[in-house]
Design a protein around this motif. Structure first.
Motif, short mmCIF file in Angstrom:
data_model
loop_
_atom_site.label_atom_id
_atom_site.label_comp_id
_atom_site.label_asym_id
_atom_site.label_seq_id
_atom_site.Cartn_x
_atom_site.Cartn_y
_atom_site.Cartn_z
N TYR A 1 22.34 -5.06 3.67
CA TYR A 1 20.94 -5.48 3.62
C TYR A 1 20.03 -4.26 3.50
O TYR A 1 20.22 -3.26 4.20
N CYS A 2 19.03 -4.39 2.67
CA CYS A 2 17.99 -3.38 2.53
C CYS A 2 16.84 -3.70 3.50
O CYS A 2 16.54 -4.89 3.72
N ASN A 3 16.25 -2.68 4.05
CA ASN A 3 15.13 -2.84 4.98
C ASN A 3 14.03 -1.86 4.60
O ASN A 3 14.31 -0.73 4.18
N ALA A 4 12.78 -2.30 4.75
CA ALA A 4 11.66 -1.40 4.45
C ALA A 4 10.55 -1.61 5.46
O ALA A 4 10.25 -2.75 5.84
N ASP A 5 9.92 -0.52 5.88
CA ASP A 5 8.74 -0.55 6.74
C ASP A 5 7.53 -0.41 5.83
O ASP A 5 7.22 0.68 5.35
N VAL A 6 6.84 -1.52 5.62
CA VAL A 6 5.81 -1.61 4.58
C VAL A 6 4.41 -1.68 5.20
O VAL A 6 4.18 -2.43 6.15
N ILE A 7 3.50 -0.88 4.65
CA ILE A 7 2.08 -1.02 4.95
C ILE A 7 1.48 -1.86 3.83
O ILE A 7 1.47 -1.43 2.67
N PRO A 8 1.01 -3.07 4.15
CA PRO A 8 0.51 -3.94 3.07
C PRO A 8 -0.90 -3.56 2.65
O PRO A 8 -1.66 -2.97 3.43
N THR A 9 -1.25 -3.93 1.44
CA THR A 9 -2.60 -3.64 0.95
C THR A 9 -3.65 -4.40 1.73
O THR A 9 -4.81 -3.98 1.80
N THR A 10 -3.26 -5.53 2.32
CA THR A 10 -4.21 -6.38 3.03
C THR A 10 -4.48 -5.92 4.46
O THR A 10 -5.41 -6.41 5.10
N ALA A 11 -3.69 -4.99 4.96
CA ALA A 11 -3.85 -4.54 6.35
C ALA A 11 -3.24 -3.16 6.49
O ALA A 11 -2.12 -3.02 7.01
N THR A 12 -3.97 -2.14 6.10
CA THR A 12 -3.41 -0.80 6.06
C THR A 12 -3.26 -0.16 7.43
O THR A 12 -2.78 0.97 7.53
N ASN A 13 -3.65 -0.88 8.47
CA ASN A 13 -3.45 -0.37 9.82
C ASN A 13 -2.19 -0.96 10.47
O ASN A 13 -1.90 -0.71 11.64
N LEU A 14 -1.44 -1.74 9.70
CA LEU A 14 -0.26 -2.40 10.23
C LEU A 14 0.97 -2.01 9.43
O LEU A 14 0.88 -1.60 8.26
N VAL A 15 2.12 -2.16 10.07
CA VAL A 15 3.41 -1.93 9.41
C VAL A 15 4.27 -3.18 9.62
O VAL A 15 4.43 -3.65 10.74
N TYR A 16 4.81 -3.69 8.53
CA TYR A 16 5.69 -4.86 8.60
C TYR A 16 7.10 -4.46 8.17
O TYR A 16 7.27 -3.62 7.30
N PHE B 1 0.85 -1.20 0.00
CA PHE B 1 0.00 0.00 0.00
C PHE B 1 0.88 1.24 0.00
O PHE B 1 0.68 2.16 -0.79
N SER B 2 1.84 1.25 0.90
CA SER B 2 2.83 2.32 0.93
C SER B 2 4.02 1.87 1.75
O SER B 2 3.96 0.87 2.46
N ILE B 3 5.10 2.60 1.63
CA ILE B 3 6.31 2.31 2.40
C ILE B 3 6.66 3.54 3.22
O ILE B 3 6.75 4.65 2.68
N ASN B 4 6.85 3.35 4.49
CA ASN B 4 7.26 4.45 5.34
C ASN B 4 8.76 4.69 5.16
O ASN B 4 9.17 5.37 4.24
N ALA B 5 9.55 4.11 6.00
CA ALA B 5 10.98 4.32 5.93
C ALA B 5 11.68 3.15 5.23
O ALA B 5 11.16 2.03 5.20
N MET B 6 12.83 3.45 4.68
CA MET B 6 13.69 2.42 4.11
C MET B 6 15.10 2.67 4.60
O MET B 6 15.46 3.80 4.98
N GLY B 7 15.89 1.62 4.61
CA GLY B 7 17.25 1.80 5.11
C GLY B 7 18.20 0.74 4.61
O GLY B 7 17.79 -0.25 3.99
N TRP B 8 19.45 0.99 4.85
CA TRP B 8 20.53 0.05 4.56
C TRP B 8 21.26 -0.29 5.86
O TRP B 8 21.57 0.60 6.65
N TYR B 9 21.50 -1.57 6.03
CA TYR B 9 22.24 -2.07 7.17
C TYR B 9 23.39 -2.91 6.65
O TYR B 9 23.40 -3.32 5.48
N ARG B 10 24.35 -3.19 7.50
CA ARG B 10 25.43 -4.08 7.11
C ARG B 10 25.81 -4.97 8.28
O ARG B 10 25.58 -4.63 9.44
N GLN B 11 26.38 -6.11 7.91
CA GLN B 11 26.71 -7.10 8.92
C GLN B 11 27.93 -7.89 8.49
O GLN B 11 27.99 -8.41 7.38
N ALA B 12 28.88 -7.98 9.40
CA ALA B 12 30.05 -8.81 9.19
C ALA B 12 29.84 -10.13 9.94
O ALA B 12 29.07 -10.17 10.91
N PRO B 13 30.52 -11.18 9.53
CA PRO B 13 30.36 -12.48 10.22
C PRO B 13 30.65 -12.36 11.72
O PRO B 13 31.65 -11.78 12.13
N GLY B 14 29.74 -12.88 12.52
CA GLY B 14 29.93 -12.87 13.97
C GLY B 14 29.61 -11.55 14.65
O GLY B 14 29.79 -11.43 15.86
#
Length: 122
Positions: A94-109, A29-42
């Motif tokens: 890694y890319c990350n997104a806070d997504v409001i789905p079309t099936t539940a516009t009152n929630l953020v995943y 439905f829409s995307i609030n914030a997006m971001g980039w993260y990184r991770q090294a082994p361990g």
């Protein structure tokens, strides 16, 4: 279902540049914030850069002045321009997104991409 697909990682020499891309698709439905993260082994995954739907940004201190996060016109894409790369920037990103789905516009995943390897040689 929502998918995040990253691209643009690779091997680069120190001082070089790379541009990462992440495209979100699916029942969005829409995307609030997006971001980039990184991770090294361990190690824990850490925030690199973050951008809101209003284009407010914040960066890890270690990348300020070198990396730039931006969103595409469709708002379902996010980019990370990485300049003046250092060997210590070597990680899986890694890319990350806070997504409001079309099936539940009152929630953020929160969704994650599969990760893309960035390797900076000295």
């Amino acid at each position: 279902q929502v998918q995040l697909v990253e691209s643009g990682g690779g091997l680069v020499q120190a001082g070089g540049s790379l541009r990462l891309s992440c495209a979100a698709s699916g029942s969005i439905f829409s995307i609030n914030a997006m971001g980039w993260y990184r991770q090294a082994p361990g190690k824990q995954r850490e925030l690199v850069a973050h951008i809101t739907s209003g284009s407010s940004t914040n960066y890890a201190d270690s990348v300020k002045g070198r990396f730039t996060i931006s969103r595409g016109n469709a708002k379902n894409t996010v980019y990370l321009q990485m300049n003046s790369l250092k060997p210590e920037d070597t990680d899986v990103y890694y890319c990350n997104a806070d997504v409001i789905p079309t099936t539940a516009t009152n929630l953020v995943y929160h969704y994650w991409g599969q990760g893309t390897q960035v390797t900076v040689s000295s």
